[in-house]
Write a protein that holds these residues in place. Structure first.
Motif, mmCIF file in Angstrom:
data_model
loop_
_atom_site.group_PDB
_atom_site.id
_atom_site.type_symbol
_atom_site.label_atom_id
_atom_site.label_comp_id
_atom_site.label_asym_id
_atom_site.label_seq_id
_atom_site.Cartn_x
_atom_site.Cartn_y
_atom_site.Cartn_z
ATOM 1 N N ASP A 1 38.397 40.299 47.899
ATOM 2 C CA ASP A 1 39.472 40.310 46.502
ATOM 3 C C ASP A 1 40.132 39.060 46.395
ATOM 4 O O ASP A 1 40.775 38.619 47.537
ATOM 5 C CB ASP A 1 39.959 41.517 46.598
ATOM 6 C CG ASP A 1 40.877 41.905 45.642
ATOM 7 O OD1 ASP A 1 40.646 41.813 44.337
ATOM 8 O OD2 ASP A 1 42.270 42.325 45.907
ATOM 9 N N ASP B 1 43.247 37.294 43.502
ATOM 10 C CA ASP B 1 43.771 37.370 41.881
ATOM 11 C C ASP B 1 44.994 36.311 41.788
ATOM 12 O O ASP B 1 45.449 35.740 42.805
ATOM 13 C CB ASP B 1 44.241 38.892 41.439
ATOM 14 C CG ASP B 1 45.527 39.317 42.177
ATOM 15 O OD1 ASP B 1 46.162 38.570 42.975
ATOM 16 O OD2 ASP B 1 46.055 40.310 42.006
ATOM 17 N N TRP B 2 45.427 35.869 40.605
ATOM 18 C CA TRP B 2 46.307 35.400 40.293
ATOM 19 C C TRP B 2 47.172 35.579 39.154
ATOM 20 O O TRP B 2 46.757 36.411 38.357
ATOM 21 C CB TRP B 2 45.496 33.858 39.367
ATOM 22 C CG TRP B 2 44.680 33.041 40.510
ATOM 23 C CD1 TRP B 2 45.183 32.002 41.345
ATOM 24 C CD2 TRP B 2 43.258 33.265 40.902
ATOM 25 N NE1 TRP B 2 44.213 31.278 42.045
ATOM 26 C CE2 TRP B 2 42.920 32.247 41.688
ATOM 27 C CE3 TRP B 2 42.499 34.276 40.358
ATOM 28 C CZ2 TRP B 2 41.703 32.105 42.333
ATOM 29 C CZ3 TRP B 2 41.000 34.102 40.810
ATOM 30 C CH2 TRP B 2 40.738 33.209 41.861
ATOM 31 N N ASN B 3 48.488 35.448 39.195
ATOM 32 C CA ASN B 3 49.516 35.718 38.134
ATOM 33 C C ASN B 3 49.683 34.543 37.270
ATOM 34 O O ASN B 3 49.880 33.287 37.637
ATOM 35 C CB ASN B 3 50.950 35.753 38.718
ATOM 36 C CG ASN B 3 51.879 36.289 37.917
ATOM 37 O OD1 ASN B 3 51.543 36.144 36.534
ATOM 38 N ND2 ASN B 3 53.014 36.737 38.403
ATOM 39 N N THR C 1 37.268 44.282 32.507
ATOM 40 C CA THR C 1 36.792 44.062 33.668
ATOM 41 C C THR C 1 35.111 43.893 33.440
ATOM 42 O O THR C 1 34.628 44.758 32.881
ATOM 43 C CB THR C 1 37.022 45.298 34.697
ATOM 44 O OG1 THR C 1 38.363 45.350 34.985
ATOM 45 C CG2 THR C 1 36.214 44.826 35.908
ATOM 46 N N ARG D 1 47.379 38.308 34.261
ATOM 47 C CA ARG D 1 46.777 38.413 35.439
ATOM 48 C C ARG D 1 45.408 38.206 35.379
ATOM 49 O O ARG D 1 44.768 38.668 34.380
ATOM 50 C CB ARG D 1 47.105 39.488 36.271
ATOM 51 C CG ARG D 1 48.624 39.827 36.651
ATOM 52 C CD ARG D 1 48.884 40.892 37.862
ATOM 53 N NE ARG D 1 48.457 40.281 39.137
ATOM 54 C CZ ARG D 1 49.165 39.626 39.888
ATOM 55 N NH1 ARG D 1 50.146 38.986 39.286
ATOM 56 N NH2 ARG D 1 48.581 39.187 40.961
ATOM 57 N N ALA D 2 44.690 37.717 36.403
ATOM 58 C CA ALA D 2 43.109 37.360 36.349
ATOM 59 C C ALA D 2 42.793 37.472 37.865
ATOM 60 O O ALA D 2 43.499 36.832 38.572
ATOM 61 C CB ALA D 2 42.651 36.153 35.568
ATOM 62 N N GLY D 3 41.666 38.029 37.867
ATOM 63 C CA GLY D 3 41.031 38.013 39.284
ATOM 64 C C GLY D 3 39.625 38.351 39.385
ATOM 65 O O GLY D 3 38.937 38.808 38.408
ATOM 66 N N GLY D 4 39.244 38.883 40.545
ATOM 67 C CA GLY D 4 37.970 39.413 40.868
ATOM 68 C C GLY D 4 37.586 39.798 42.270
ATOM 69 O O GLY D 4 38.467 39.648 43.141
ATOM 70 N N TRP D 5 36.671 40.374 42.282
ATOM 71 C CA TRP D 5 35.957 40.722 43.671
ATOM 72 C C TRP D 5 34.708 40.338 43.926
ATOM 73 O O TRP D 5 33.795 40.216 42.798
ATOM 74 C CB TRP D 5 36.544 42.063 44.070
ATOM 75 C CG TRP D 5 35.879 42.992 43.228
ATOM 76 C CD1 TRP D 5 34.756 43.781 43.024
ATOM 77 C CD2 TRP D 5 36.510 43.370 41.934
ATOM 78 N NE1 TRP D 5 34.588 44.787 41.992
ATOM 79 C CE2 TRP D 5 35.719 44.530 41.488
ATOM 80 C CE3 TRP D 5 37.738 43.060 41.399
ATOM 81 C CZ2 TRP D 5 35.960 45.212 40.009
ATOM 82 C CZ3 TRP D 5 38.175 43.585 40.108
ATOM 83 C CH2 TRP D 5 37.243 44.403 39.485
ATOM 84 N N SER E 1 38.489 40.552 36.409
ATOM 85 C CA SER E 1 39.374 41.153 35.717
ATOM 86 C C SER E 1 40.202 40.380 34.987
ATOM 87 O O SER E 1 40.741 39.571 35.746
ATOM 88 C CB SER E 1 39.927 42.371 36.685
ATOM 89 O OG SER E 1 41.096 42.975 36.359
#
Length: 123
Positions: free
Chosen positions: A90, A92-94, A26, A45-49, A35
């Motif tokens: 927020d 995120d993606w799989n 992160t 997984r990846a994503g963020g905020w 993240s």
């Protein structure tokens, strides 16, 4: 400023803060965080905020490899969240274990911020 933790994913924000982390990393740059969850070159997984709430907040993932940028995902609406006094957007993606070339930067950008943190994917 430099900090290190042994691991397999090197994380680097575009403001030259570096950190070595385990496969799960992160990274925060300004108001935005990314993240990444995975093992080695494979990302599950990846994503963020982004700090703060707003209407029309969207994000997308992109990669940079050998100086070439490629959009990985399309723009996706971020969900407004509140945790105590903290408000953020927020998303995120799989990525289903998608494999990346060693040395690829996985980055996130939000349409309401100039900050764009990245994680470097390494074996």
């Amino acid at each position: 400023m430099r900090r290190m933790i042994t691991g397999t994913v090197t994380a680097l924000s575009l403001v030259c803060l570096t950190a070595l982390a385990q496969a799960d990393a992160t990274i925060t740059e300004g108001r935005v965080s990314v993240s990444v969850k995975g093992t080695g070159l494979s990302v599950r997984r990846a994503g963020g905020w982004m700090d703060g709430l707003g209407t029309g907040v969207r994000a997308r993932l992109y990669t940079v490899y050998q100086g070439s940028r490629t959009d990985l995902t399309k723009w996706k609406d971020a969900a407004p969240r509140t945790a105590g006094m903290t408000q953020f957007s927020d998303v995120d993606w799989n990525l289903h274990g998608r494999r990346f070339t060693n040395g690829t930067w996985l980055c996130i950008e939000f349409n309401k911020s100039d900050d764009a943190p990245c994680a470097k994917i390494l074996r």
